[in-house]
Design a protein around this motif. Structure first.
Motif, mmCIF file in Angstrom:
data_model
loop_
_atom_site.group_PDB
_atom_site.id
_atom_site.type_symbol
_atom_site.label_atom_id
_atom_site.label_comp_id
_atom_site.label_asym_id
_atom_site.label_seq_id
_atom_site.Cartn_x
_atom_site.Cartn_y
_atom_site.Cartn_z
ATOM 1 N N GLU A 7 20.396 41.425 -39.581
ATOM 2 C CA GLU A 7 21.079 40.598 -38.578
ATOM 3 C C GLU A 7 20.373 39.246 -38.503
ATOM 4 O O GLU A 7 19.150 39.190 -38.369
ATOM 5 N N ASP A 8 21.140 38.156 -38.608
ATOM 6 C CA ASP A 8 20.498 36.836 -38.624
ATOM 7 C C ASP A 8 20.286 36.269 -37.224
ATOM 8 O O ASP A 8 19.461 35.391 -37.035
ATOM 9 N N ASP A 9 21.020 36.760 -36.238
ATOM 10 C CA ASP A 9 20.864 36.213 -34.895
ATOM 11 C C ASP A 9 19.561 36.726 -34.271
ATOM 12 O O ASP A 9 19.350 37.942 -34.196
ATOM 13 N N PRO A 10 18.692 35.815 -33.807
ATOM 14 C CA PRO A 10 17.378 36.262 -33.336
ATOM 15 C C PRO A 10 17.449 37.159 -32.102
ATOM 16 O O PRO A 10 16.696 38.132 -31.989
ATOM 17 N N ILE A 11 18.367 36.841 -31.184
ATOM 18 C CA ILE A 11 18.393 37.602 -29.937
ATOM 19 C C ILE A 11 19.066 38.957 -30.124
ATOM 20 O O ILE A 11 18.580 39.978 -29.628
ATOM 21 N N LEU A 12 20.162 38.969 -30.895
ATOM 22 C CA LEU A 12 20.815 40.247 -31.166
ATOM 23 C C LEU A 12 19.909 41.143 -32.014
ATOM 24 O O LEU A 12 19.759 42.340 -31.746
ATOM 25 N N ASP A 14 16.654 41.108 -32.187
ATOM 26 C CA ASP A 14 15.577 41.612 -31.337
ATOM 27 C C ASP A 14 16.096 42.731 -30.436
ATOM 28 O O ASP A 14 15.433 43.747 -30.239
ATOM 29 N N GLY A 15 17.320 42.543 -29.901
ATOM 30 C CA GLY A 15 17.920 43.559 -29.040
ATOM 31 C C GLY A 15 18.086 44.880 -29.775
ATOM 32 O O GLY A 15 17.840 45.957 -29.212
ATOM 33 N N GLN A 18 14.500 46.385 -30.268
ATOM 34 C CA GLN A 18 13.965 46.900 -29.000
ATOM 35 C C GLN A 18 14.748 48.116 -28.521
ATOM 36 O O GLN A 18 14.175 49.122 -28.106
ATOM 37 N N GLY A 19 16.087 47.985 -28.590
ATOM 38 C CA GLY A 19 16.951 49.044 -28.068
ATOM 39 C C GLY A 19 16.779 50.344 -28.829
ATOM 40 O O GLY A 19 16.793 51.430 -28.247
ATOM 41 N N THR A 32 18.115 37.803 -43.557
ATOM 42 C CA THR A 32 19.002 37.206 -44.563
ATOM 43 C C THR A 32 19.424 38.267 -45.568
ATOM 44 O O THR A 32 18.845 39.352 -45.627
ATOM 45 N N ASP A 51 24.983 43.364 -40.503
ATOM 46 C CA ASP A 51 25.854 42.285 -40.021
ATOM 47 C C ASP A 51 26.549 41.683 -41.239
ATOM 48 O O ASP A 51 25.963 41.623 -42.319
ATOM 49 N N GLY A 53 28.216 38.456 -41.413
ATOM 50 C CA GLY A 53 28.023 37.014 -41.586
ATOM 51 C C GLY A 53 26.553 36.646 -41.652
ATOM 52 O O GLY A 53 25.918 36.412 -40.627
ATOM 53 N N PRO A 55 23.392 34.105 -43.243
ATOM 54 C CA PRO A 55 23.323 32.694 -43.631
ATOM 55 C C PRO A 55 23.409 32.468 -45.139
ATOM 56 O O PRO A 55 23.922 31.457 -45.572
#
Lengths: 217, 351
Positions: A7-12, A14-15, A18-19, A32, A51, A53, A55
């Motif tokens: 997953e490239d999105d940092p917050i997702l 991390d979620g 963590q989750g 990537t 994911d 999409g 980069p």
């Protein structure tokens, strides 16, 4: 159980890490397409969250490459595209399941359990060996129908062993399934936790095969 | 067009009538015995009646051929356009009926060609917009998914530190989505009409200075040196000042985001023949040639996976330049990073 999160999105991302750590899984996070491909060739994973999409390309390329190499680990696609054609394309590229963003953490956890259960060739949601049961969804362990409270790492070790009763797992194999890239492993942790399990479930709950590893049977 | 055809036909009609009249007169003068039992005024009356009959016949024939076939063609085209409106077809075609001449139908053929050109442009625009909104939804769903997961983690965990991190992450994700929504709005508002509605004489030196000034804090924090080089006298350009400001701010922001600490940004202004050129150089890592083509498109980020922007900044810049009929190019900078060159014409002709 070791999971690769792509997953490239940092917050997702991390979620997700963590989750799912709440479930005592070992998690590696690739941001990537190329990181994911490297991770897949250097490590053994039990499941991949992917994911689409990315980069530097499409996650579907990672998936197709994986299947080409005859790697059949369960893959759950996380997609922002909810068109039917996108879902079909994902499944036809070799995915086992998909979730459309945004999704619920509990649903994701349940799907991961279902996929890993199927991958192990079992449809039953609860593992049972002798008079010990382990429910991955509720984290409940029972000994002769009596609930027993295990610590998160103890639970994770027991889960790994109970997924394949009769199979010997080395200390390194267990560590591999318990710790992600960023987690420090102390040298005698596994021994300490196995000792903890035996104290709660009985001396013979986990057997030691000298110089080889551990098993439940 | 139809009016013209009718007028030219009546001119021919009257010319033929005049000829016949002269012929009749010549005949009656040369051979008087032929009409000896008819008086001269009566022969005039007769000729006029004769001519009237011929005119009516010709007019009827005329009405039967051209106007009728044009009206059939128009009717046919209307039916075809109706199909286009229903989405059953994406172009129309002029079918010439029997007896229709190429010449009389040429203007109609021109009209059909223009309508088809418009239709294909419209089809392109619609598919572009569909791709754009699909991408936009993708871009928004990811931070939404992040917020949801982080919120659930904050609910579950008893670890205060983990809870605080999760809540901070939610705030970050909300900020990023807000920036994205703002950029989406900015992008969708970049229309020709909007741009032309507020054209003024823009003093680029001043606008560049003002934009650079807004980054004083960010530049100070990163200890970046920002140099502006400009000629003593730069002609003002016809432009939409608000859009040019957005353009320059986006480019400076991009440069600031992509350079290391103590890096350099150089802005150069120069006057060309009928245009003004602005270059923005940075000492960052630069962009590969392949990526230079990619990153200008909406939502395409450079491959390094760094998540500084929304993926719309450069697309906005390119659109603003296009609306001003300017040139927007990316090249390698002598400073080591990216060089963005803008060429903006001095005058905006309204068309």
């Amino acid at each position: 159980m070791r999971i690769l999160v792509v997953e490239d999105d940092p917050i997702l991302g991390d979620g997700l890490v963590q989750g799912l750590t709440l479930d005592s899984y070992a998690l590696d996070w690739a941001k990537t397409k190329s990181d994911a491909q490297i991770a897949l060739t250097t490590n053994q994973y039990d499941l991949m969250l992917l994911d689409i999409g990315l980069p530097d390309g499409s996650g579907l390329e990672v998936l197709q490459g994986l299947r080409k190499q005859k790697n059949d680990i369960p893959v759950l696609i996380l997609t922002a595209y909810d068109e039917l054609s996108d879902k079909i394309k994902g499944l036809d590229s070799g995915a086992d399941d998909y979730l459309v963003k945004p999704f619920d953490l509990d649903e994701l956890r349940a799907r991961i359990r279902a996929l890993s259960r199927r991958a192990k060739g079992s449809a039953s949601p609860v593992f049972q060996v002798g008079n010990i049961t382990l429910d991955p969804s509720t984290h409940k362990v029972t000994l002769a129908d009596e609930p027993v409270k295990l610590g998160p790492k103890e639970f994770a070790i027991l889960r790994v062993l109970m997924e394949k009763p009769g199979h010997i797992l080395s200390k390194a194999q267990i560590e591999d399934k318990l710790y992600g890239w960023d987690m420090e492993v102390e040298s005698n942790t596994i021994e300490v936790h196995v000792h903890g399990i035996r104290k709660k479930l009985g001396k013979t709950a986990v057997k030691t095969i000298r110089h080889v590893g551990y098993l439940v049977e | 067009m139809r009016l013209n055809a009718v007028t030219s036909h009546s001119a021919i009609l009257w010319f033929v009538s005049l000829l016949t009249l002269l012929l009749w007169l010549a005949l009656s003068l040369a051979v008087p015995q032929l009409i000896s039992d008819v008086s001269l005024p009566a022969s005039y009356v007769l000729s006029v009646v004769f001519l009237g009959v011929i005119s009516v016949v010709i007019a009827l024939l005329h009405a039967r051929s051209t106007p009728k076939s044009i009206s059939t063609s128009i009717h046919d085209l209307t039916t075809q356009l109706h199909r286009v409106n229903q989405g059953k077809s994406d172009r129309i075609e002029l079918v010439l009926g029997q007896g229709a001449s190429q010449t009389t139908h040429q203007p109609l053929a021109d009209l059909v060609r223009e309508i088809n050109r418009y239709l294909s442009m419209e089809t392109d625009r619609i598919s572009q917009e569909q791709a754009f909104s699909s991408e936009a939804s993708h871009e928004l769903r990811t931070p939404l998914a992040g917020m949801r997961l982080q919120a659930q983690i904050a609910q579950r965990t008893e670890n205060k530190e983990q809870q605080r991190t999760a809540l901070n992450n939610i705030v970050l994700a909300v900020d990023r989505s807000t920036r994205l929504v703002n950029q989406l709005l900015a992008y969708s508002r970049l229309t020709k009409r909007k741009m032309l509605s507020d054209i003024t004489h823009v003093n680029l030196s001043q606008t560049v200075q003002e934009c650079a000034h807004k980054f004083a804090t960010a530049i100070g924090k990163k200890q970046v040196s920002l140099n502006i080089a400009q000629p003593e006298k730069l002609p003002s350009i016809d432009a939409n000042n608000a859009q040019i400001t957005t353009l320059l701010e986006n480019l400076i922001q991009n440069a600031v985001d992509h350079i290391p600490e103590h890096g350099t940004i150089a802005i150069g202004l120069s006057s060309l023949n009928q245009s003004v050129s602005i270059t923005i150089d940075d000492s960052g890592e630069g962009v590969s040639d392949e990526n230079k083509r990619v990153i200008v498109a909406p939502f395409q980020k450079s491959e390094d996976g760094k998540q500084s922007g929304t993926g719309l900044g450069l697309a906005i810049c390119q659109r603003i330049t296009q609306l001003h009929k300017g040139q927007f190019t990316l090249s390698d900078s002598a400073l080591g990073g990216l060089c963005v060159t803008l060429t903006l014409p001095l005058h905006q002709e309204s068309d």
